[in-house]
Design a protein around this motif. Structure first.
Motif, PDB file in Angstrom:
ATOM      1  N   UNK A 108       0.117  37.101 -21.353  1.00 42.74           N
ATOM      2  CA  UNK A 108      -0.034  38.522 -21.620  1.00 42.74           C
ATOM      3  C   UNK A 108       1.318  39.185 -21.413  1.00 42.74           C
ATOM      4  N   UNK A 109       1.828  39.815 -22.457  1.00 42.73           N
ATOM      5  CA  UNK A 109       3.180  40.359 -22.441  1.00 42.73           C
ATOM      6  C   UNK A 109       3.126  41.880 -22.440  1.00 42.73           C
ATOM      7  N   UNK A 110       3.936  42.483 -21.583  1.00 41.64           N
ATOM      8  CA  UNK A 110       4.087  43.925 -21.533  1.00 41.64           C
ATOM      9  C   UNK A 110       5.514  44.272 -21.927  1.00 41.64           C
ATOM     10  N   UNK A 111       5.685  45.172 -22.906  1.00 41.20           N
ATOM     11  CA  UNK A 111       7.011  45.596 -23.353  1.00 41.20           C
ATOM     12  C   UNK A 111       7.258  47.024 -22.890  1.00 41.20           C
ATOM     13  N   UNK A 112       8.375  47.244 -22.190  1.00 34.64           N
ATOM     14  CA  UNK A 112       8.714  48.572 -21.684  1.00 34.64           C
ATOM     15  C   UNK A 112      10.206  48.816 -21.872  1.00 34.64           C
ATOM     16  N   UNK A 113      10.608  50.082 -21.834  1.00 37.08           N
ATOM     17  CA  UNK A 113      12.030  50.398 -21.805  1.00 37.08           C
ATOM     18  C   UNK A 113      12.597  49.902 -20.487  1.00 37.08           C
ATOM     19  N   UNK A 114      13.781  49.274 -20.537  1.00 38.78           N
ATOM     20  CA  UNK A 114      14.310  48.569 -19.381  1.00 38.78           C
ATOM     21  C   UNK A 114      14.994  49.448 -18.358  1.00 38.78           C
ATOM     22  N   UNK A 115      15.362  48.811 -17.254  1.00 41.60           N
ATOM     23  CA  UNK A 115      16.090  49.499 -16.192  1.00 41.60           C
ATOM     24  C   UNK A 115      17.453  49.953 -16.688  1.00 41.60           C
TER      25      UNK A 115
END
Length: 248
Positions: free
Chosen positions: A23-30
């Protein structure tokens, strides 16, 4: 008129599933220009886009695009089960990534003169819609053979600022959430405007459709959530029937 903070935009996340079942979650990074992919089950970051390396020119190029403002993950049939990512940036551009090639994007377009704030992909992964801090809504198609975008329709609105976008699961209707407190509804295939919904008294942040396509929900900085019943589908769509079959 009140704009949403970057933090509010970056809370827009989407879950996908890669070929190996994670299960992959894509978010804007640090890092402001990066996209991060996380393995939800193990709470582990598994990838950054662009992939970091000492000689990575792409990393410097994405930094020039400014903050990553919106992320959309999707799994097209042509990818063999691997996650693809669309990421939109402060300079108005959108990049298309395939996780099998994390060093550089497949393609890049710039549909907005100001920050690209929101993006949505249709249920067939054949195209989508983007909105920004300008007064334009861009409807585009994705060519999976060439890995390129093509603009289908560009809509000008009276007031700038589209904070959220949703495409109904049957791919017939789309909606946008505006800084001007309005929800705008469009025919997704033809691109023509269908309605302007006036209820909220502050910036509209998010819109989303119910799985059965019967309801539209909108939320606003006025602390309210509104439910709308509009253009209900007469028959189940192919997308919905396929989804229900998978769930069984």
């Amino acid at each position: 008129m009140v704009a949403l903070s970057r933090k509010e935009y970056l809370l827009k996340i989407i879950q996908g599933r890669s070929l190996d079942g994670k299960n992959i979650l894509a978010i804007a990074g640090q890092e402001s220009s990066e996209v991060e992919l996380w393995d939800i089950e193990n709470s582990r970051k598994i990838m950054c886009l662009p992939q970091r390396c000492s000689a990575n020119m792409t990393g410097r190029l994405t930094k020039k695009k400014g903050l990553c403002m919106a992320v959309q993950a999707f799994i097209p049939c042509e990818s063999g089960g691997y996650v693809n990512i669309l990421s939109s940036y402060e300079d108005g551009s959108t990049l298309w990534w395939d996780v099998r090639k994390p060093g550089s994007p497949l393609s890049s377009v710039k549909y907005h003169l100001e920050s690209a704030l929101s993006i949505a992909i249709d249920g067939l992964c054949t195209g989508g819609i983007s909105g920004g801090a300008d007064n334009k809504v861009a409807m585009f198609a994705l060519d999976h053979q060439q890995g390129t975008f093509s603009l289908r329709n560009e809509i000008e609105i009276e007031q700038p600022g589209i904070a959220g976008i949703a495409i109904r699961p049957d791919n017939k209707i789309a909606a946008t959430a505006g800084w001007d407190h309005r929800i705008r509804v469009y025919n997704y295939n033809k691109g023509n405007a269908l309605a302007v919904l006036k209820y909220h008294s502050a910036t509209c942040a998010v819109v989303t459709f119910s799985h059965d396509c019967k309801l539209l929900a909108s939320c606003s900085a006025d602390t309210t959530v509104a439910l709308w019943e509009l253009y209900p589908p007469k028959t189940p769509s192919k997308v919905l029937m396929a989804t229900e079959e998978v769930e069984r």
